[in-house]
Write an enzyme that holds these catalytic residues in place. Structure first.
Site, PDB file in Angstrom:
ATOM      1  N   ILE A 246       0.864  -1.177   0.000  1.00 37.33           N
ATOM      2  CA  ILE A 246       0.000   0.000   0.000  1.00 37.33           C
ATOM      3  C   ILE A 246       0.901   1.228   0.000  1.00 37.33           C
ATOM      4  CG2 ILE A 246      -1.817   1.267   1.210  1.00 37.33           C
ATOM      5  CD1 ILE A 246      -2.643  -1.368   2.490  1.00 37.33           C
ATOM      6  N   CYS A 247       0.745   2.077  -0.992  1.00 33.30           N
ATOM      7  CA  CYS A 247       1.586   3.264  -1.136  1.00 33.30           C
ATOM      8  C   CYS A 247       0.906   4.431  -0.423  1.00 33.30           C
ATOM      9  CB  CYS A 247       1.796   3.578  -2.613  1.00 33.30           C
ATOM     10  SG  CYS A 247       3.039   4.833  -2.916  1.00 33.30           S
TER      11      CYS A 247
END
Length: 990
Positions: free
Chosen positions: A832-833
């Protein structure tokens, strides 16, 4: 209305069209947005008229030109400027063979440049007169773009004043004045390499006709900074260098002014990069990365010249689609005519081109200084469009297709295959699609493609989940010659693998099967094993030009007999977006001051120009009238405040560098909701809604599933074991202080009304450090009513470091058009960025901080910043594109494919809750399975499955038969409706 400009455009100042420049950065070209642009600039950057100091200071920090401005490098000015687009006139747009273009930013159809024809304006050698200690001096040469002082230096022709320019000269008749240049490809023995940096000696002819060879570093610029001297340049040498130089004619005379004309250059050495080895060549170590002059003069060395043409037409394929390269010229380049004698006859002054006056070598001691500067150019291009039509257009009438990579886009001649994979008999982990074909035409507006199938086509992928591979890897690919039936399909039902596809301009190596020998094996010194793709034929084969062979020829080869060595779009190079240096690295540089110091040093009126100059700004002027960007936009990060649990202030360094310890026991009721309100961090520098101050609809994202008292609780501690949690095998924190902080996180999550609607949190009594969160996609987004599951782990380094997070990217059913990521921040491998999670470098106040950041903020950020209405703009660096006309279509297409993939998520979730309890596929929703059932299936639940079905039906009814353009939310293209109707059938079936 001003024309939107693009990087590399040649522009002129509308007030004075003799002032020419090259656009280096634009607001919309995110690839150019590297921060701190002044860092490596030799001269101060200046704002032009109409750009206020505040906007300019912001540009010096983030490197993003404000809307309706561009960053221009001028030919005849030392200082680059930020300039309003309205003050510029575009003269030419650099488009190369293989570039993808559109007629207008909103056009659906794109095309590929298959030929480019550039015509130049050339400035010849003239007499340069300048003062000296014993009167005026005169030399023949090319005047630099920025003369040292126009009052004292005159550039003229002996009889007619300024040397007359040659106009409308085809670039195909020209070559660079030096035979070898940086970035040239070359062949050396069995290797293909690229020139990275050249070390030269230059030969100077002084005023007394003496000639001396010195090293280029011993010369000084005459009027402007030059990275490398070429023939015709005027250079000033240092006297010690002249004294020690190699004298070819005459000898050192201290009374001769040390300024001369460069009449020759000689390579001393070159730094090179070795790219590929000839297929079948012995496996030996690469030669040294530094070549010397002996290497360049040997028969083993050969520059790859793309402008060499074959004597005959290609042996296969349509000749009107074959590319013919010409010299790639830039403003200010020094060039020669390939055939000087022929050019003198052709350009004799009887036409509009002007008269070419040849300089006799006898007048220059035998040196050939018939060189010219490129002072202007214009380009016409030939484009093959996706419907196979071919047009010829001025380059400035087209726009580069700079949209985000669309894995469902395709162009004629590309290789594609179906998405129905089956196991390869007898080969473990190998899968293959049922059919392989070649793209014939594409209807981009409807997202449809026509393929011609190949009976020989076969592609095999390695896809063994036991080996931990996240993606399929193409192992073998055979196309042969496609001669089968034609079939029209949805673009969402096919894949065009990048590893199999090429474009014109790519440099390739030929395998032995592809080499067409006429008299047995070719000679060892015939470099006929490397070439350039000049046509991608509609039967799947390629036309390759063997430009390094003794006799240039075009050969038609099968795709599987070619190995791509260098891709013309640069994708063979490492990505540079994450290689920028941090602020700390920048400020520690010995030769560069901080950005704030840079700005402060340039606040004086002198640094912003002088009164009367077009770019002058008074030091006190911060409110210049400006059309396109508001100075009121806050360009500074929010100042964070830090306090301990007793309200005592903490220093930020203490918070970030020291262990966080709580003064409160785990049994005390601590309400962190009352902690100091600080702007939460974001996914990509966007401020999410505050989790603790949701007083209006503007701060709370619209949620499809609203909680009711009869539904499952939004927060629950489970008594089972978290065997399916992604981090179940990780160790539990053992520190008492860490456990206190973890308990505090749970107090926040279970507080009344703390969680947004549509969010369900589950943890385990035996592992409170593990958290599973179910998100229901917000309304009016592509994710509406769709479940997403994320696992969090509060590790032994928490809270000094942020929680670890894993996104369950449920494998999609390919027949539903669901292959690929659902969001730029949610990776298919589970990453997850998000700046708050430390997986994206946002502003200093946006990252995780032990004193003020909470897991609740992470949850709210994901809901409010990731699962959004237009996820296209979540792509790294794409925030400046929001609201631009050129971004509307790519954003709509991104929504369309995201909507299809989200449907696949819903299908998989419902399929799992319909499965037996012992089905291993249910592991990804263990702990929230009852919530999913209540939300979608139960008679007394939210009935979101029924609502999603109604939504899909409404979209299909609106879209099918309509000619309106898809917006990706309420209407879809014909190509999207095909898998969407299959998804509808699956949802009803479930």
């Amino acid at each position: 209305m001003a024309t939107q400009l693009h990087a590399d455009d040649l522009v002129a100042n509308r007030d004075d069209e003799t002032e020419l420049g090259i656009v280096e950065r634009t607001h919309a070209d995110v690839d150019t947005h590297t921060p701190h642009p002044a860092r490596n600039d030799p001269d101060p950057i200046r704002p032009d008229r109409g750009v206020s100091r505040k906007l300019f200071d912001k540009f010096l920090k983030d490197g993003i030109p404000p809307p309706k401005t561009v960053f221009v490098r001028w030919q005849n000015k030392e200082n680059a400027t930020i300039t309003l687009e309205s003050r510029l006139k575009v003269l030419d747009r650099t488009l190369l063979i293989g570039d993808v273009v559109r007629r207008h930013a909103r056009d659906a159809m794109s095309g590929v440049v298959i030929n480019a024809s550039t015509r130049c304006v050339l400035q010849p050698i003239g007499d340069i007169e300048f003062p000296g200690p014993r009167g005026n001096n005169k030399l023949k040469g090319l005047l630099p773009p920025s003369p040292p002082d126009s009052e004292y230096v005159r550039y003229h022709h002996p009889t007619s004043g300024t040397p007359p320019q040659l106009v409308d000269i085809p670039a195909s008749e020209l070559r660079h004045s030096d035979a070898v240049n940086e970035e040239d490809l070359f062949v050396y023995k069995d290797r293909l390499g690229r020139i990275e940096e050249l070390d030269h000696n230059i030969t100077l002819k002084l005023q007394d006709n003496s000639v001396v060879e010195i090293h280029q570093d011993s010369a000084e610029n005459f009027g402007t900074d030059v990275e490398r001297y070429t023939v015709g340049d005027i250079a000033s040498a240092k006297k010690p260098a002249l004294r020690l130089g190699k004298w070819i004619f005459g000898k050192y005379n201290p009374n001769t002014q040390p300024i001369g004309t460069v009449v020759d250059t000689r390579i001393v050495s070159a730094e090179v990069t070795w790219l590929q080895r000839r297929i079948g060549a012995p496996e030996t170590e690469d030669p040294p990365t530094t070549l010397d002059s002996d290497d360049f003069e040997s028969s083993d060395f050969h520059i790859y010249d793309r402008t060499r043409l074959p004597r005959r037409s290609p042996t296969h394929g349509s000749s009107d689609t074959v590319s013919y390269s010409q010299s790639d010229l830039d403003l200010g380049d020094s060039v020669r005519f390939k055939d000087l004698a022929g050019a003198c006859v052709k350009y004799d002054g009887s036409t509009h081109h002007g008269k070419l006056e040849r300089l006799d070598r006898q007048d220059t001691l035998g040196y050939d200084i018939n060189v010219f500067h490129v002072v202007k150019f214009r380009t016409d291009v030939t484009v093959q469009w996706q419907d196979l039509s071919i047009t010829h257009d001025p380059s400035i009438s087209l726009v580069p297709d700079g949209a985000i990579d669309d894995e469902h886009a395709a162009w004629p001649g590309e290789i594609a295959h179906t998405l129905d994979f089956a196991d390869v008999p007898g080969q473990r982990g190998m899968t293959q699609p049922s059919r392989v074909g070649v793209v014939q035409t594409v209807n981009s507006a409807e997202r449809m493609v026509t393929l011609r199938w190949s009976d020989e086509g076969q592609m095999q992928y390695f896809d063994d989940p036991e080996d931990g591979l996240e993606y399929r890897t193409l192992i073998t690919g055979v196309v042969g010659r496609a001669a089968g039936e034609l079939q029209e399909l949805s673009l969402y039902d096919v894949e065009a693998p990048g590893s199999m596809n090429v474009r014109r301009g790519d440099t390739v190596l030929l395998m032995n099967e592809a080499l067409e020998r006429r008299d047995g094996e070719a000679a060892a010194d015939d470099f006929d094993w490397v070439g350039e793709i000049v046509d991608t034929c509609l039967d799947g084969t390629l036309t390759v030009r063997l430009g390094a062979a003794k006799e240039v020829r075009d050969v038609n080869v099968r795709r599987e007999h070619v190995h791509v060595a260098v891709r013309s779009d640069g994708t063979d190079q490492p990505d540079e977006w994450d290689q920028g240096e941090s602020d700390e690295d920048m400020e520690s540089g010995e030769e560069y001051e901080s950005t704030d110091e840079y700005i402060s040093r340039r606040r004086g009126g002198e640094e912003y120009g002088t009164p009367g100059d077009p770019g002058y700004l008074h030091p006190d002027n911060t409110d210049d009238e400006y059309d396109g960007f508001s100075d009121n936009e806050d360009d500074e990060s929010v100042q964070a405040t830090y306090e301990d649990e007793n309200g005592e202030p903490l220093d930020e360094d203490e918070v970030e560098d020291e262990d966080w310890e709580s003064d409160v026991s785990g049994d005390e009721d601590v309400d962190m909701i009352d902690a100091p309100a600080v702007t939460p961090p974001s996914s990509h520098s966007v401020t999410p809604p505050q989790p603790n101050d949701r007083t209006s609809d503007e701060t709370d994202p619209p949620i499809s599933a609203e909680r009711t008292s009869s539904g499952p609780p939004s927060y629950l501690v489970l008594e089972t074991e978290p065997t399916s949690h992604h981090y179940a095998s990780e160790d539990s924190p053992v520190s008492a202080n860490q456990m206190k902080r973890i308990q505090k996180e749970h107090k926040i999550l279970r507080s009344a009304d703390s969680l947004p609607s549509g969010v369900y949190v589950r943890t385990w009594e035996s592992r409170m450090d593990l958290v599973r969160v179910l998100f229901v996609g917000p309304a009016e987004t592509p994710y509406a009513d769709v479940p997403f599951v994320i696992d969090f782990y509060l590790s032994g380094t928490f809270p000094r470091e942020p929680p670890q997070a894993f996104f369950h990217n449920w494998t999609a059913e390919t027949s539903l058009g669901g292959v690929g990521p659902v969001n730029p921040n949610l990776y298919e491998d589970g990453k997850i960025c998000l700046s708050l999670l430390g997986t994206w470098e946002g502003g200093k106040s946006e990252g995780w901080n032990a004193a003020r950041s909470t897991l609740l903020q992470v949850i709210v950020s994901i809901l409010g910043l990731v699962l959004v209405r237009e996820p296209y703009f979540n792509e790294a660096g794409y925030e400046p594109l929001a609201g631009l006309e050129s971004s509307k279509r790519p954003s709509a297409l991104y929504n369309e494919r995201t909507y299809l993939r989200a449907n696949s998520f819903l299908v998989r979730a419902i399929d799992w809750i319909n499965s037996p309890e012992d089905d291993s596929g249910c592991a990804s929703i263990d702990g929230v399975k009852d919530v999913v059932r209540w939300l979608y299936k139960d008679a007394d639940g939210k009935k979101l499955l029924k609502r999603r079905i109604e939504d899909v039906e409404a979209i299909l009814e609106k879209s099918e038969g309509s000619t309106a353009e898809s917006d990706g939310l309420t209407s879809m293209s014909k190509g999207a409706c095909i898998p969407l109707r299959r998804a509808l059938a699956r949802l009803k079936e479930l």
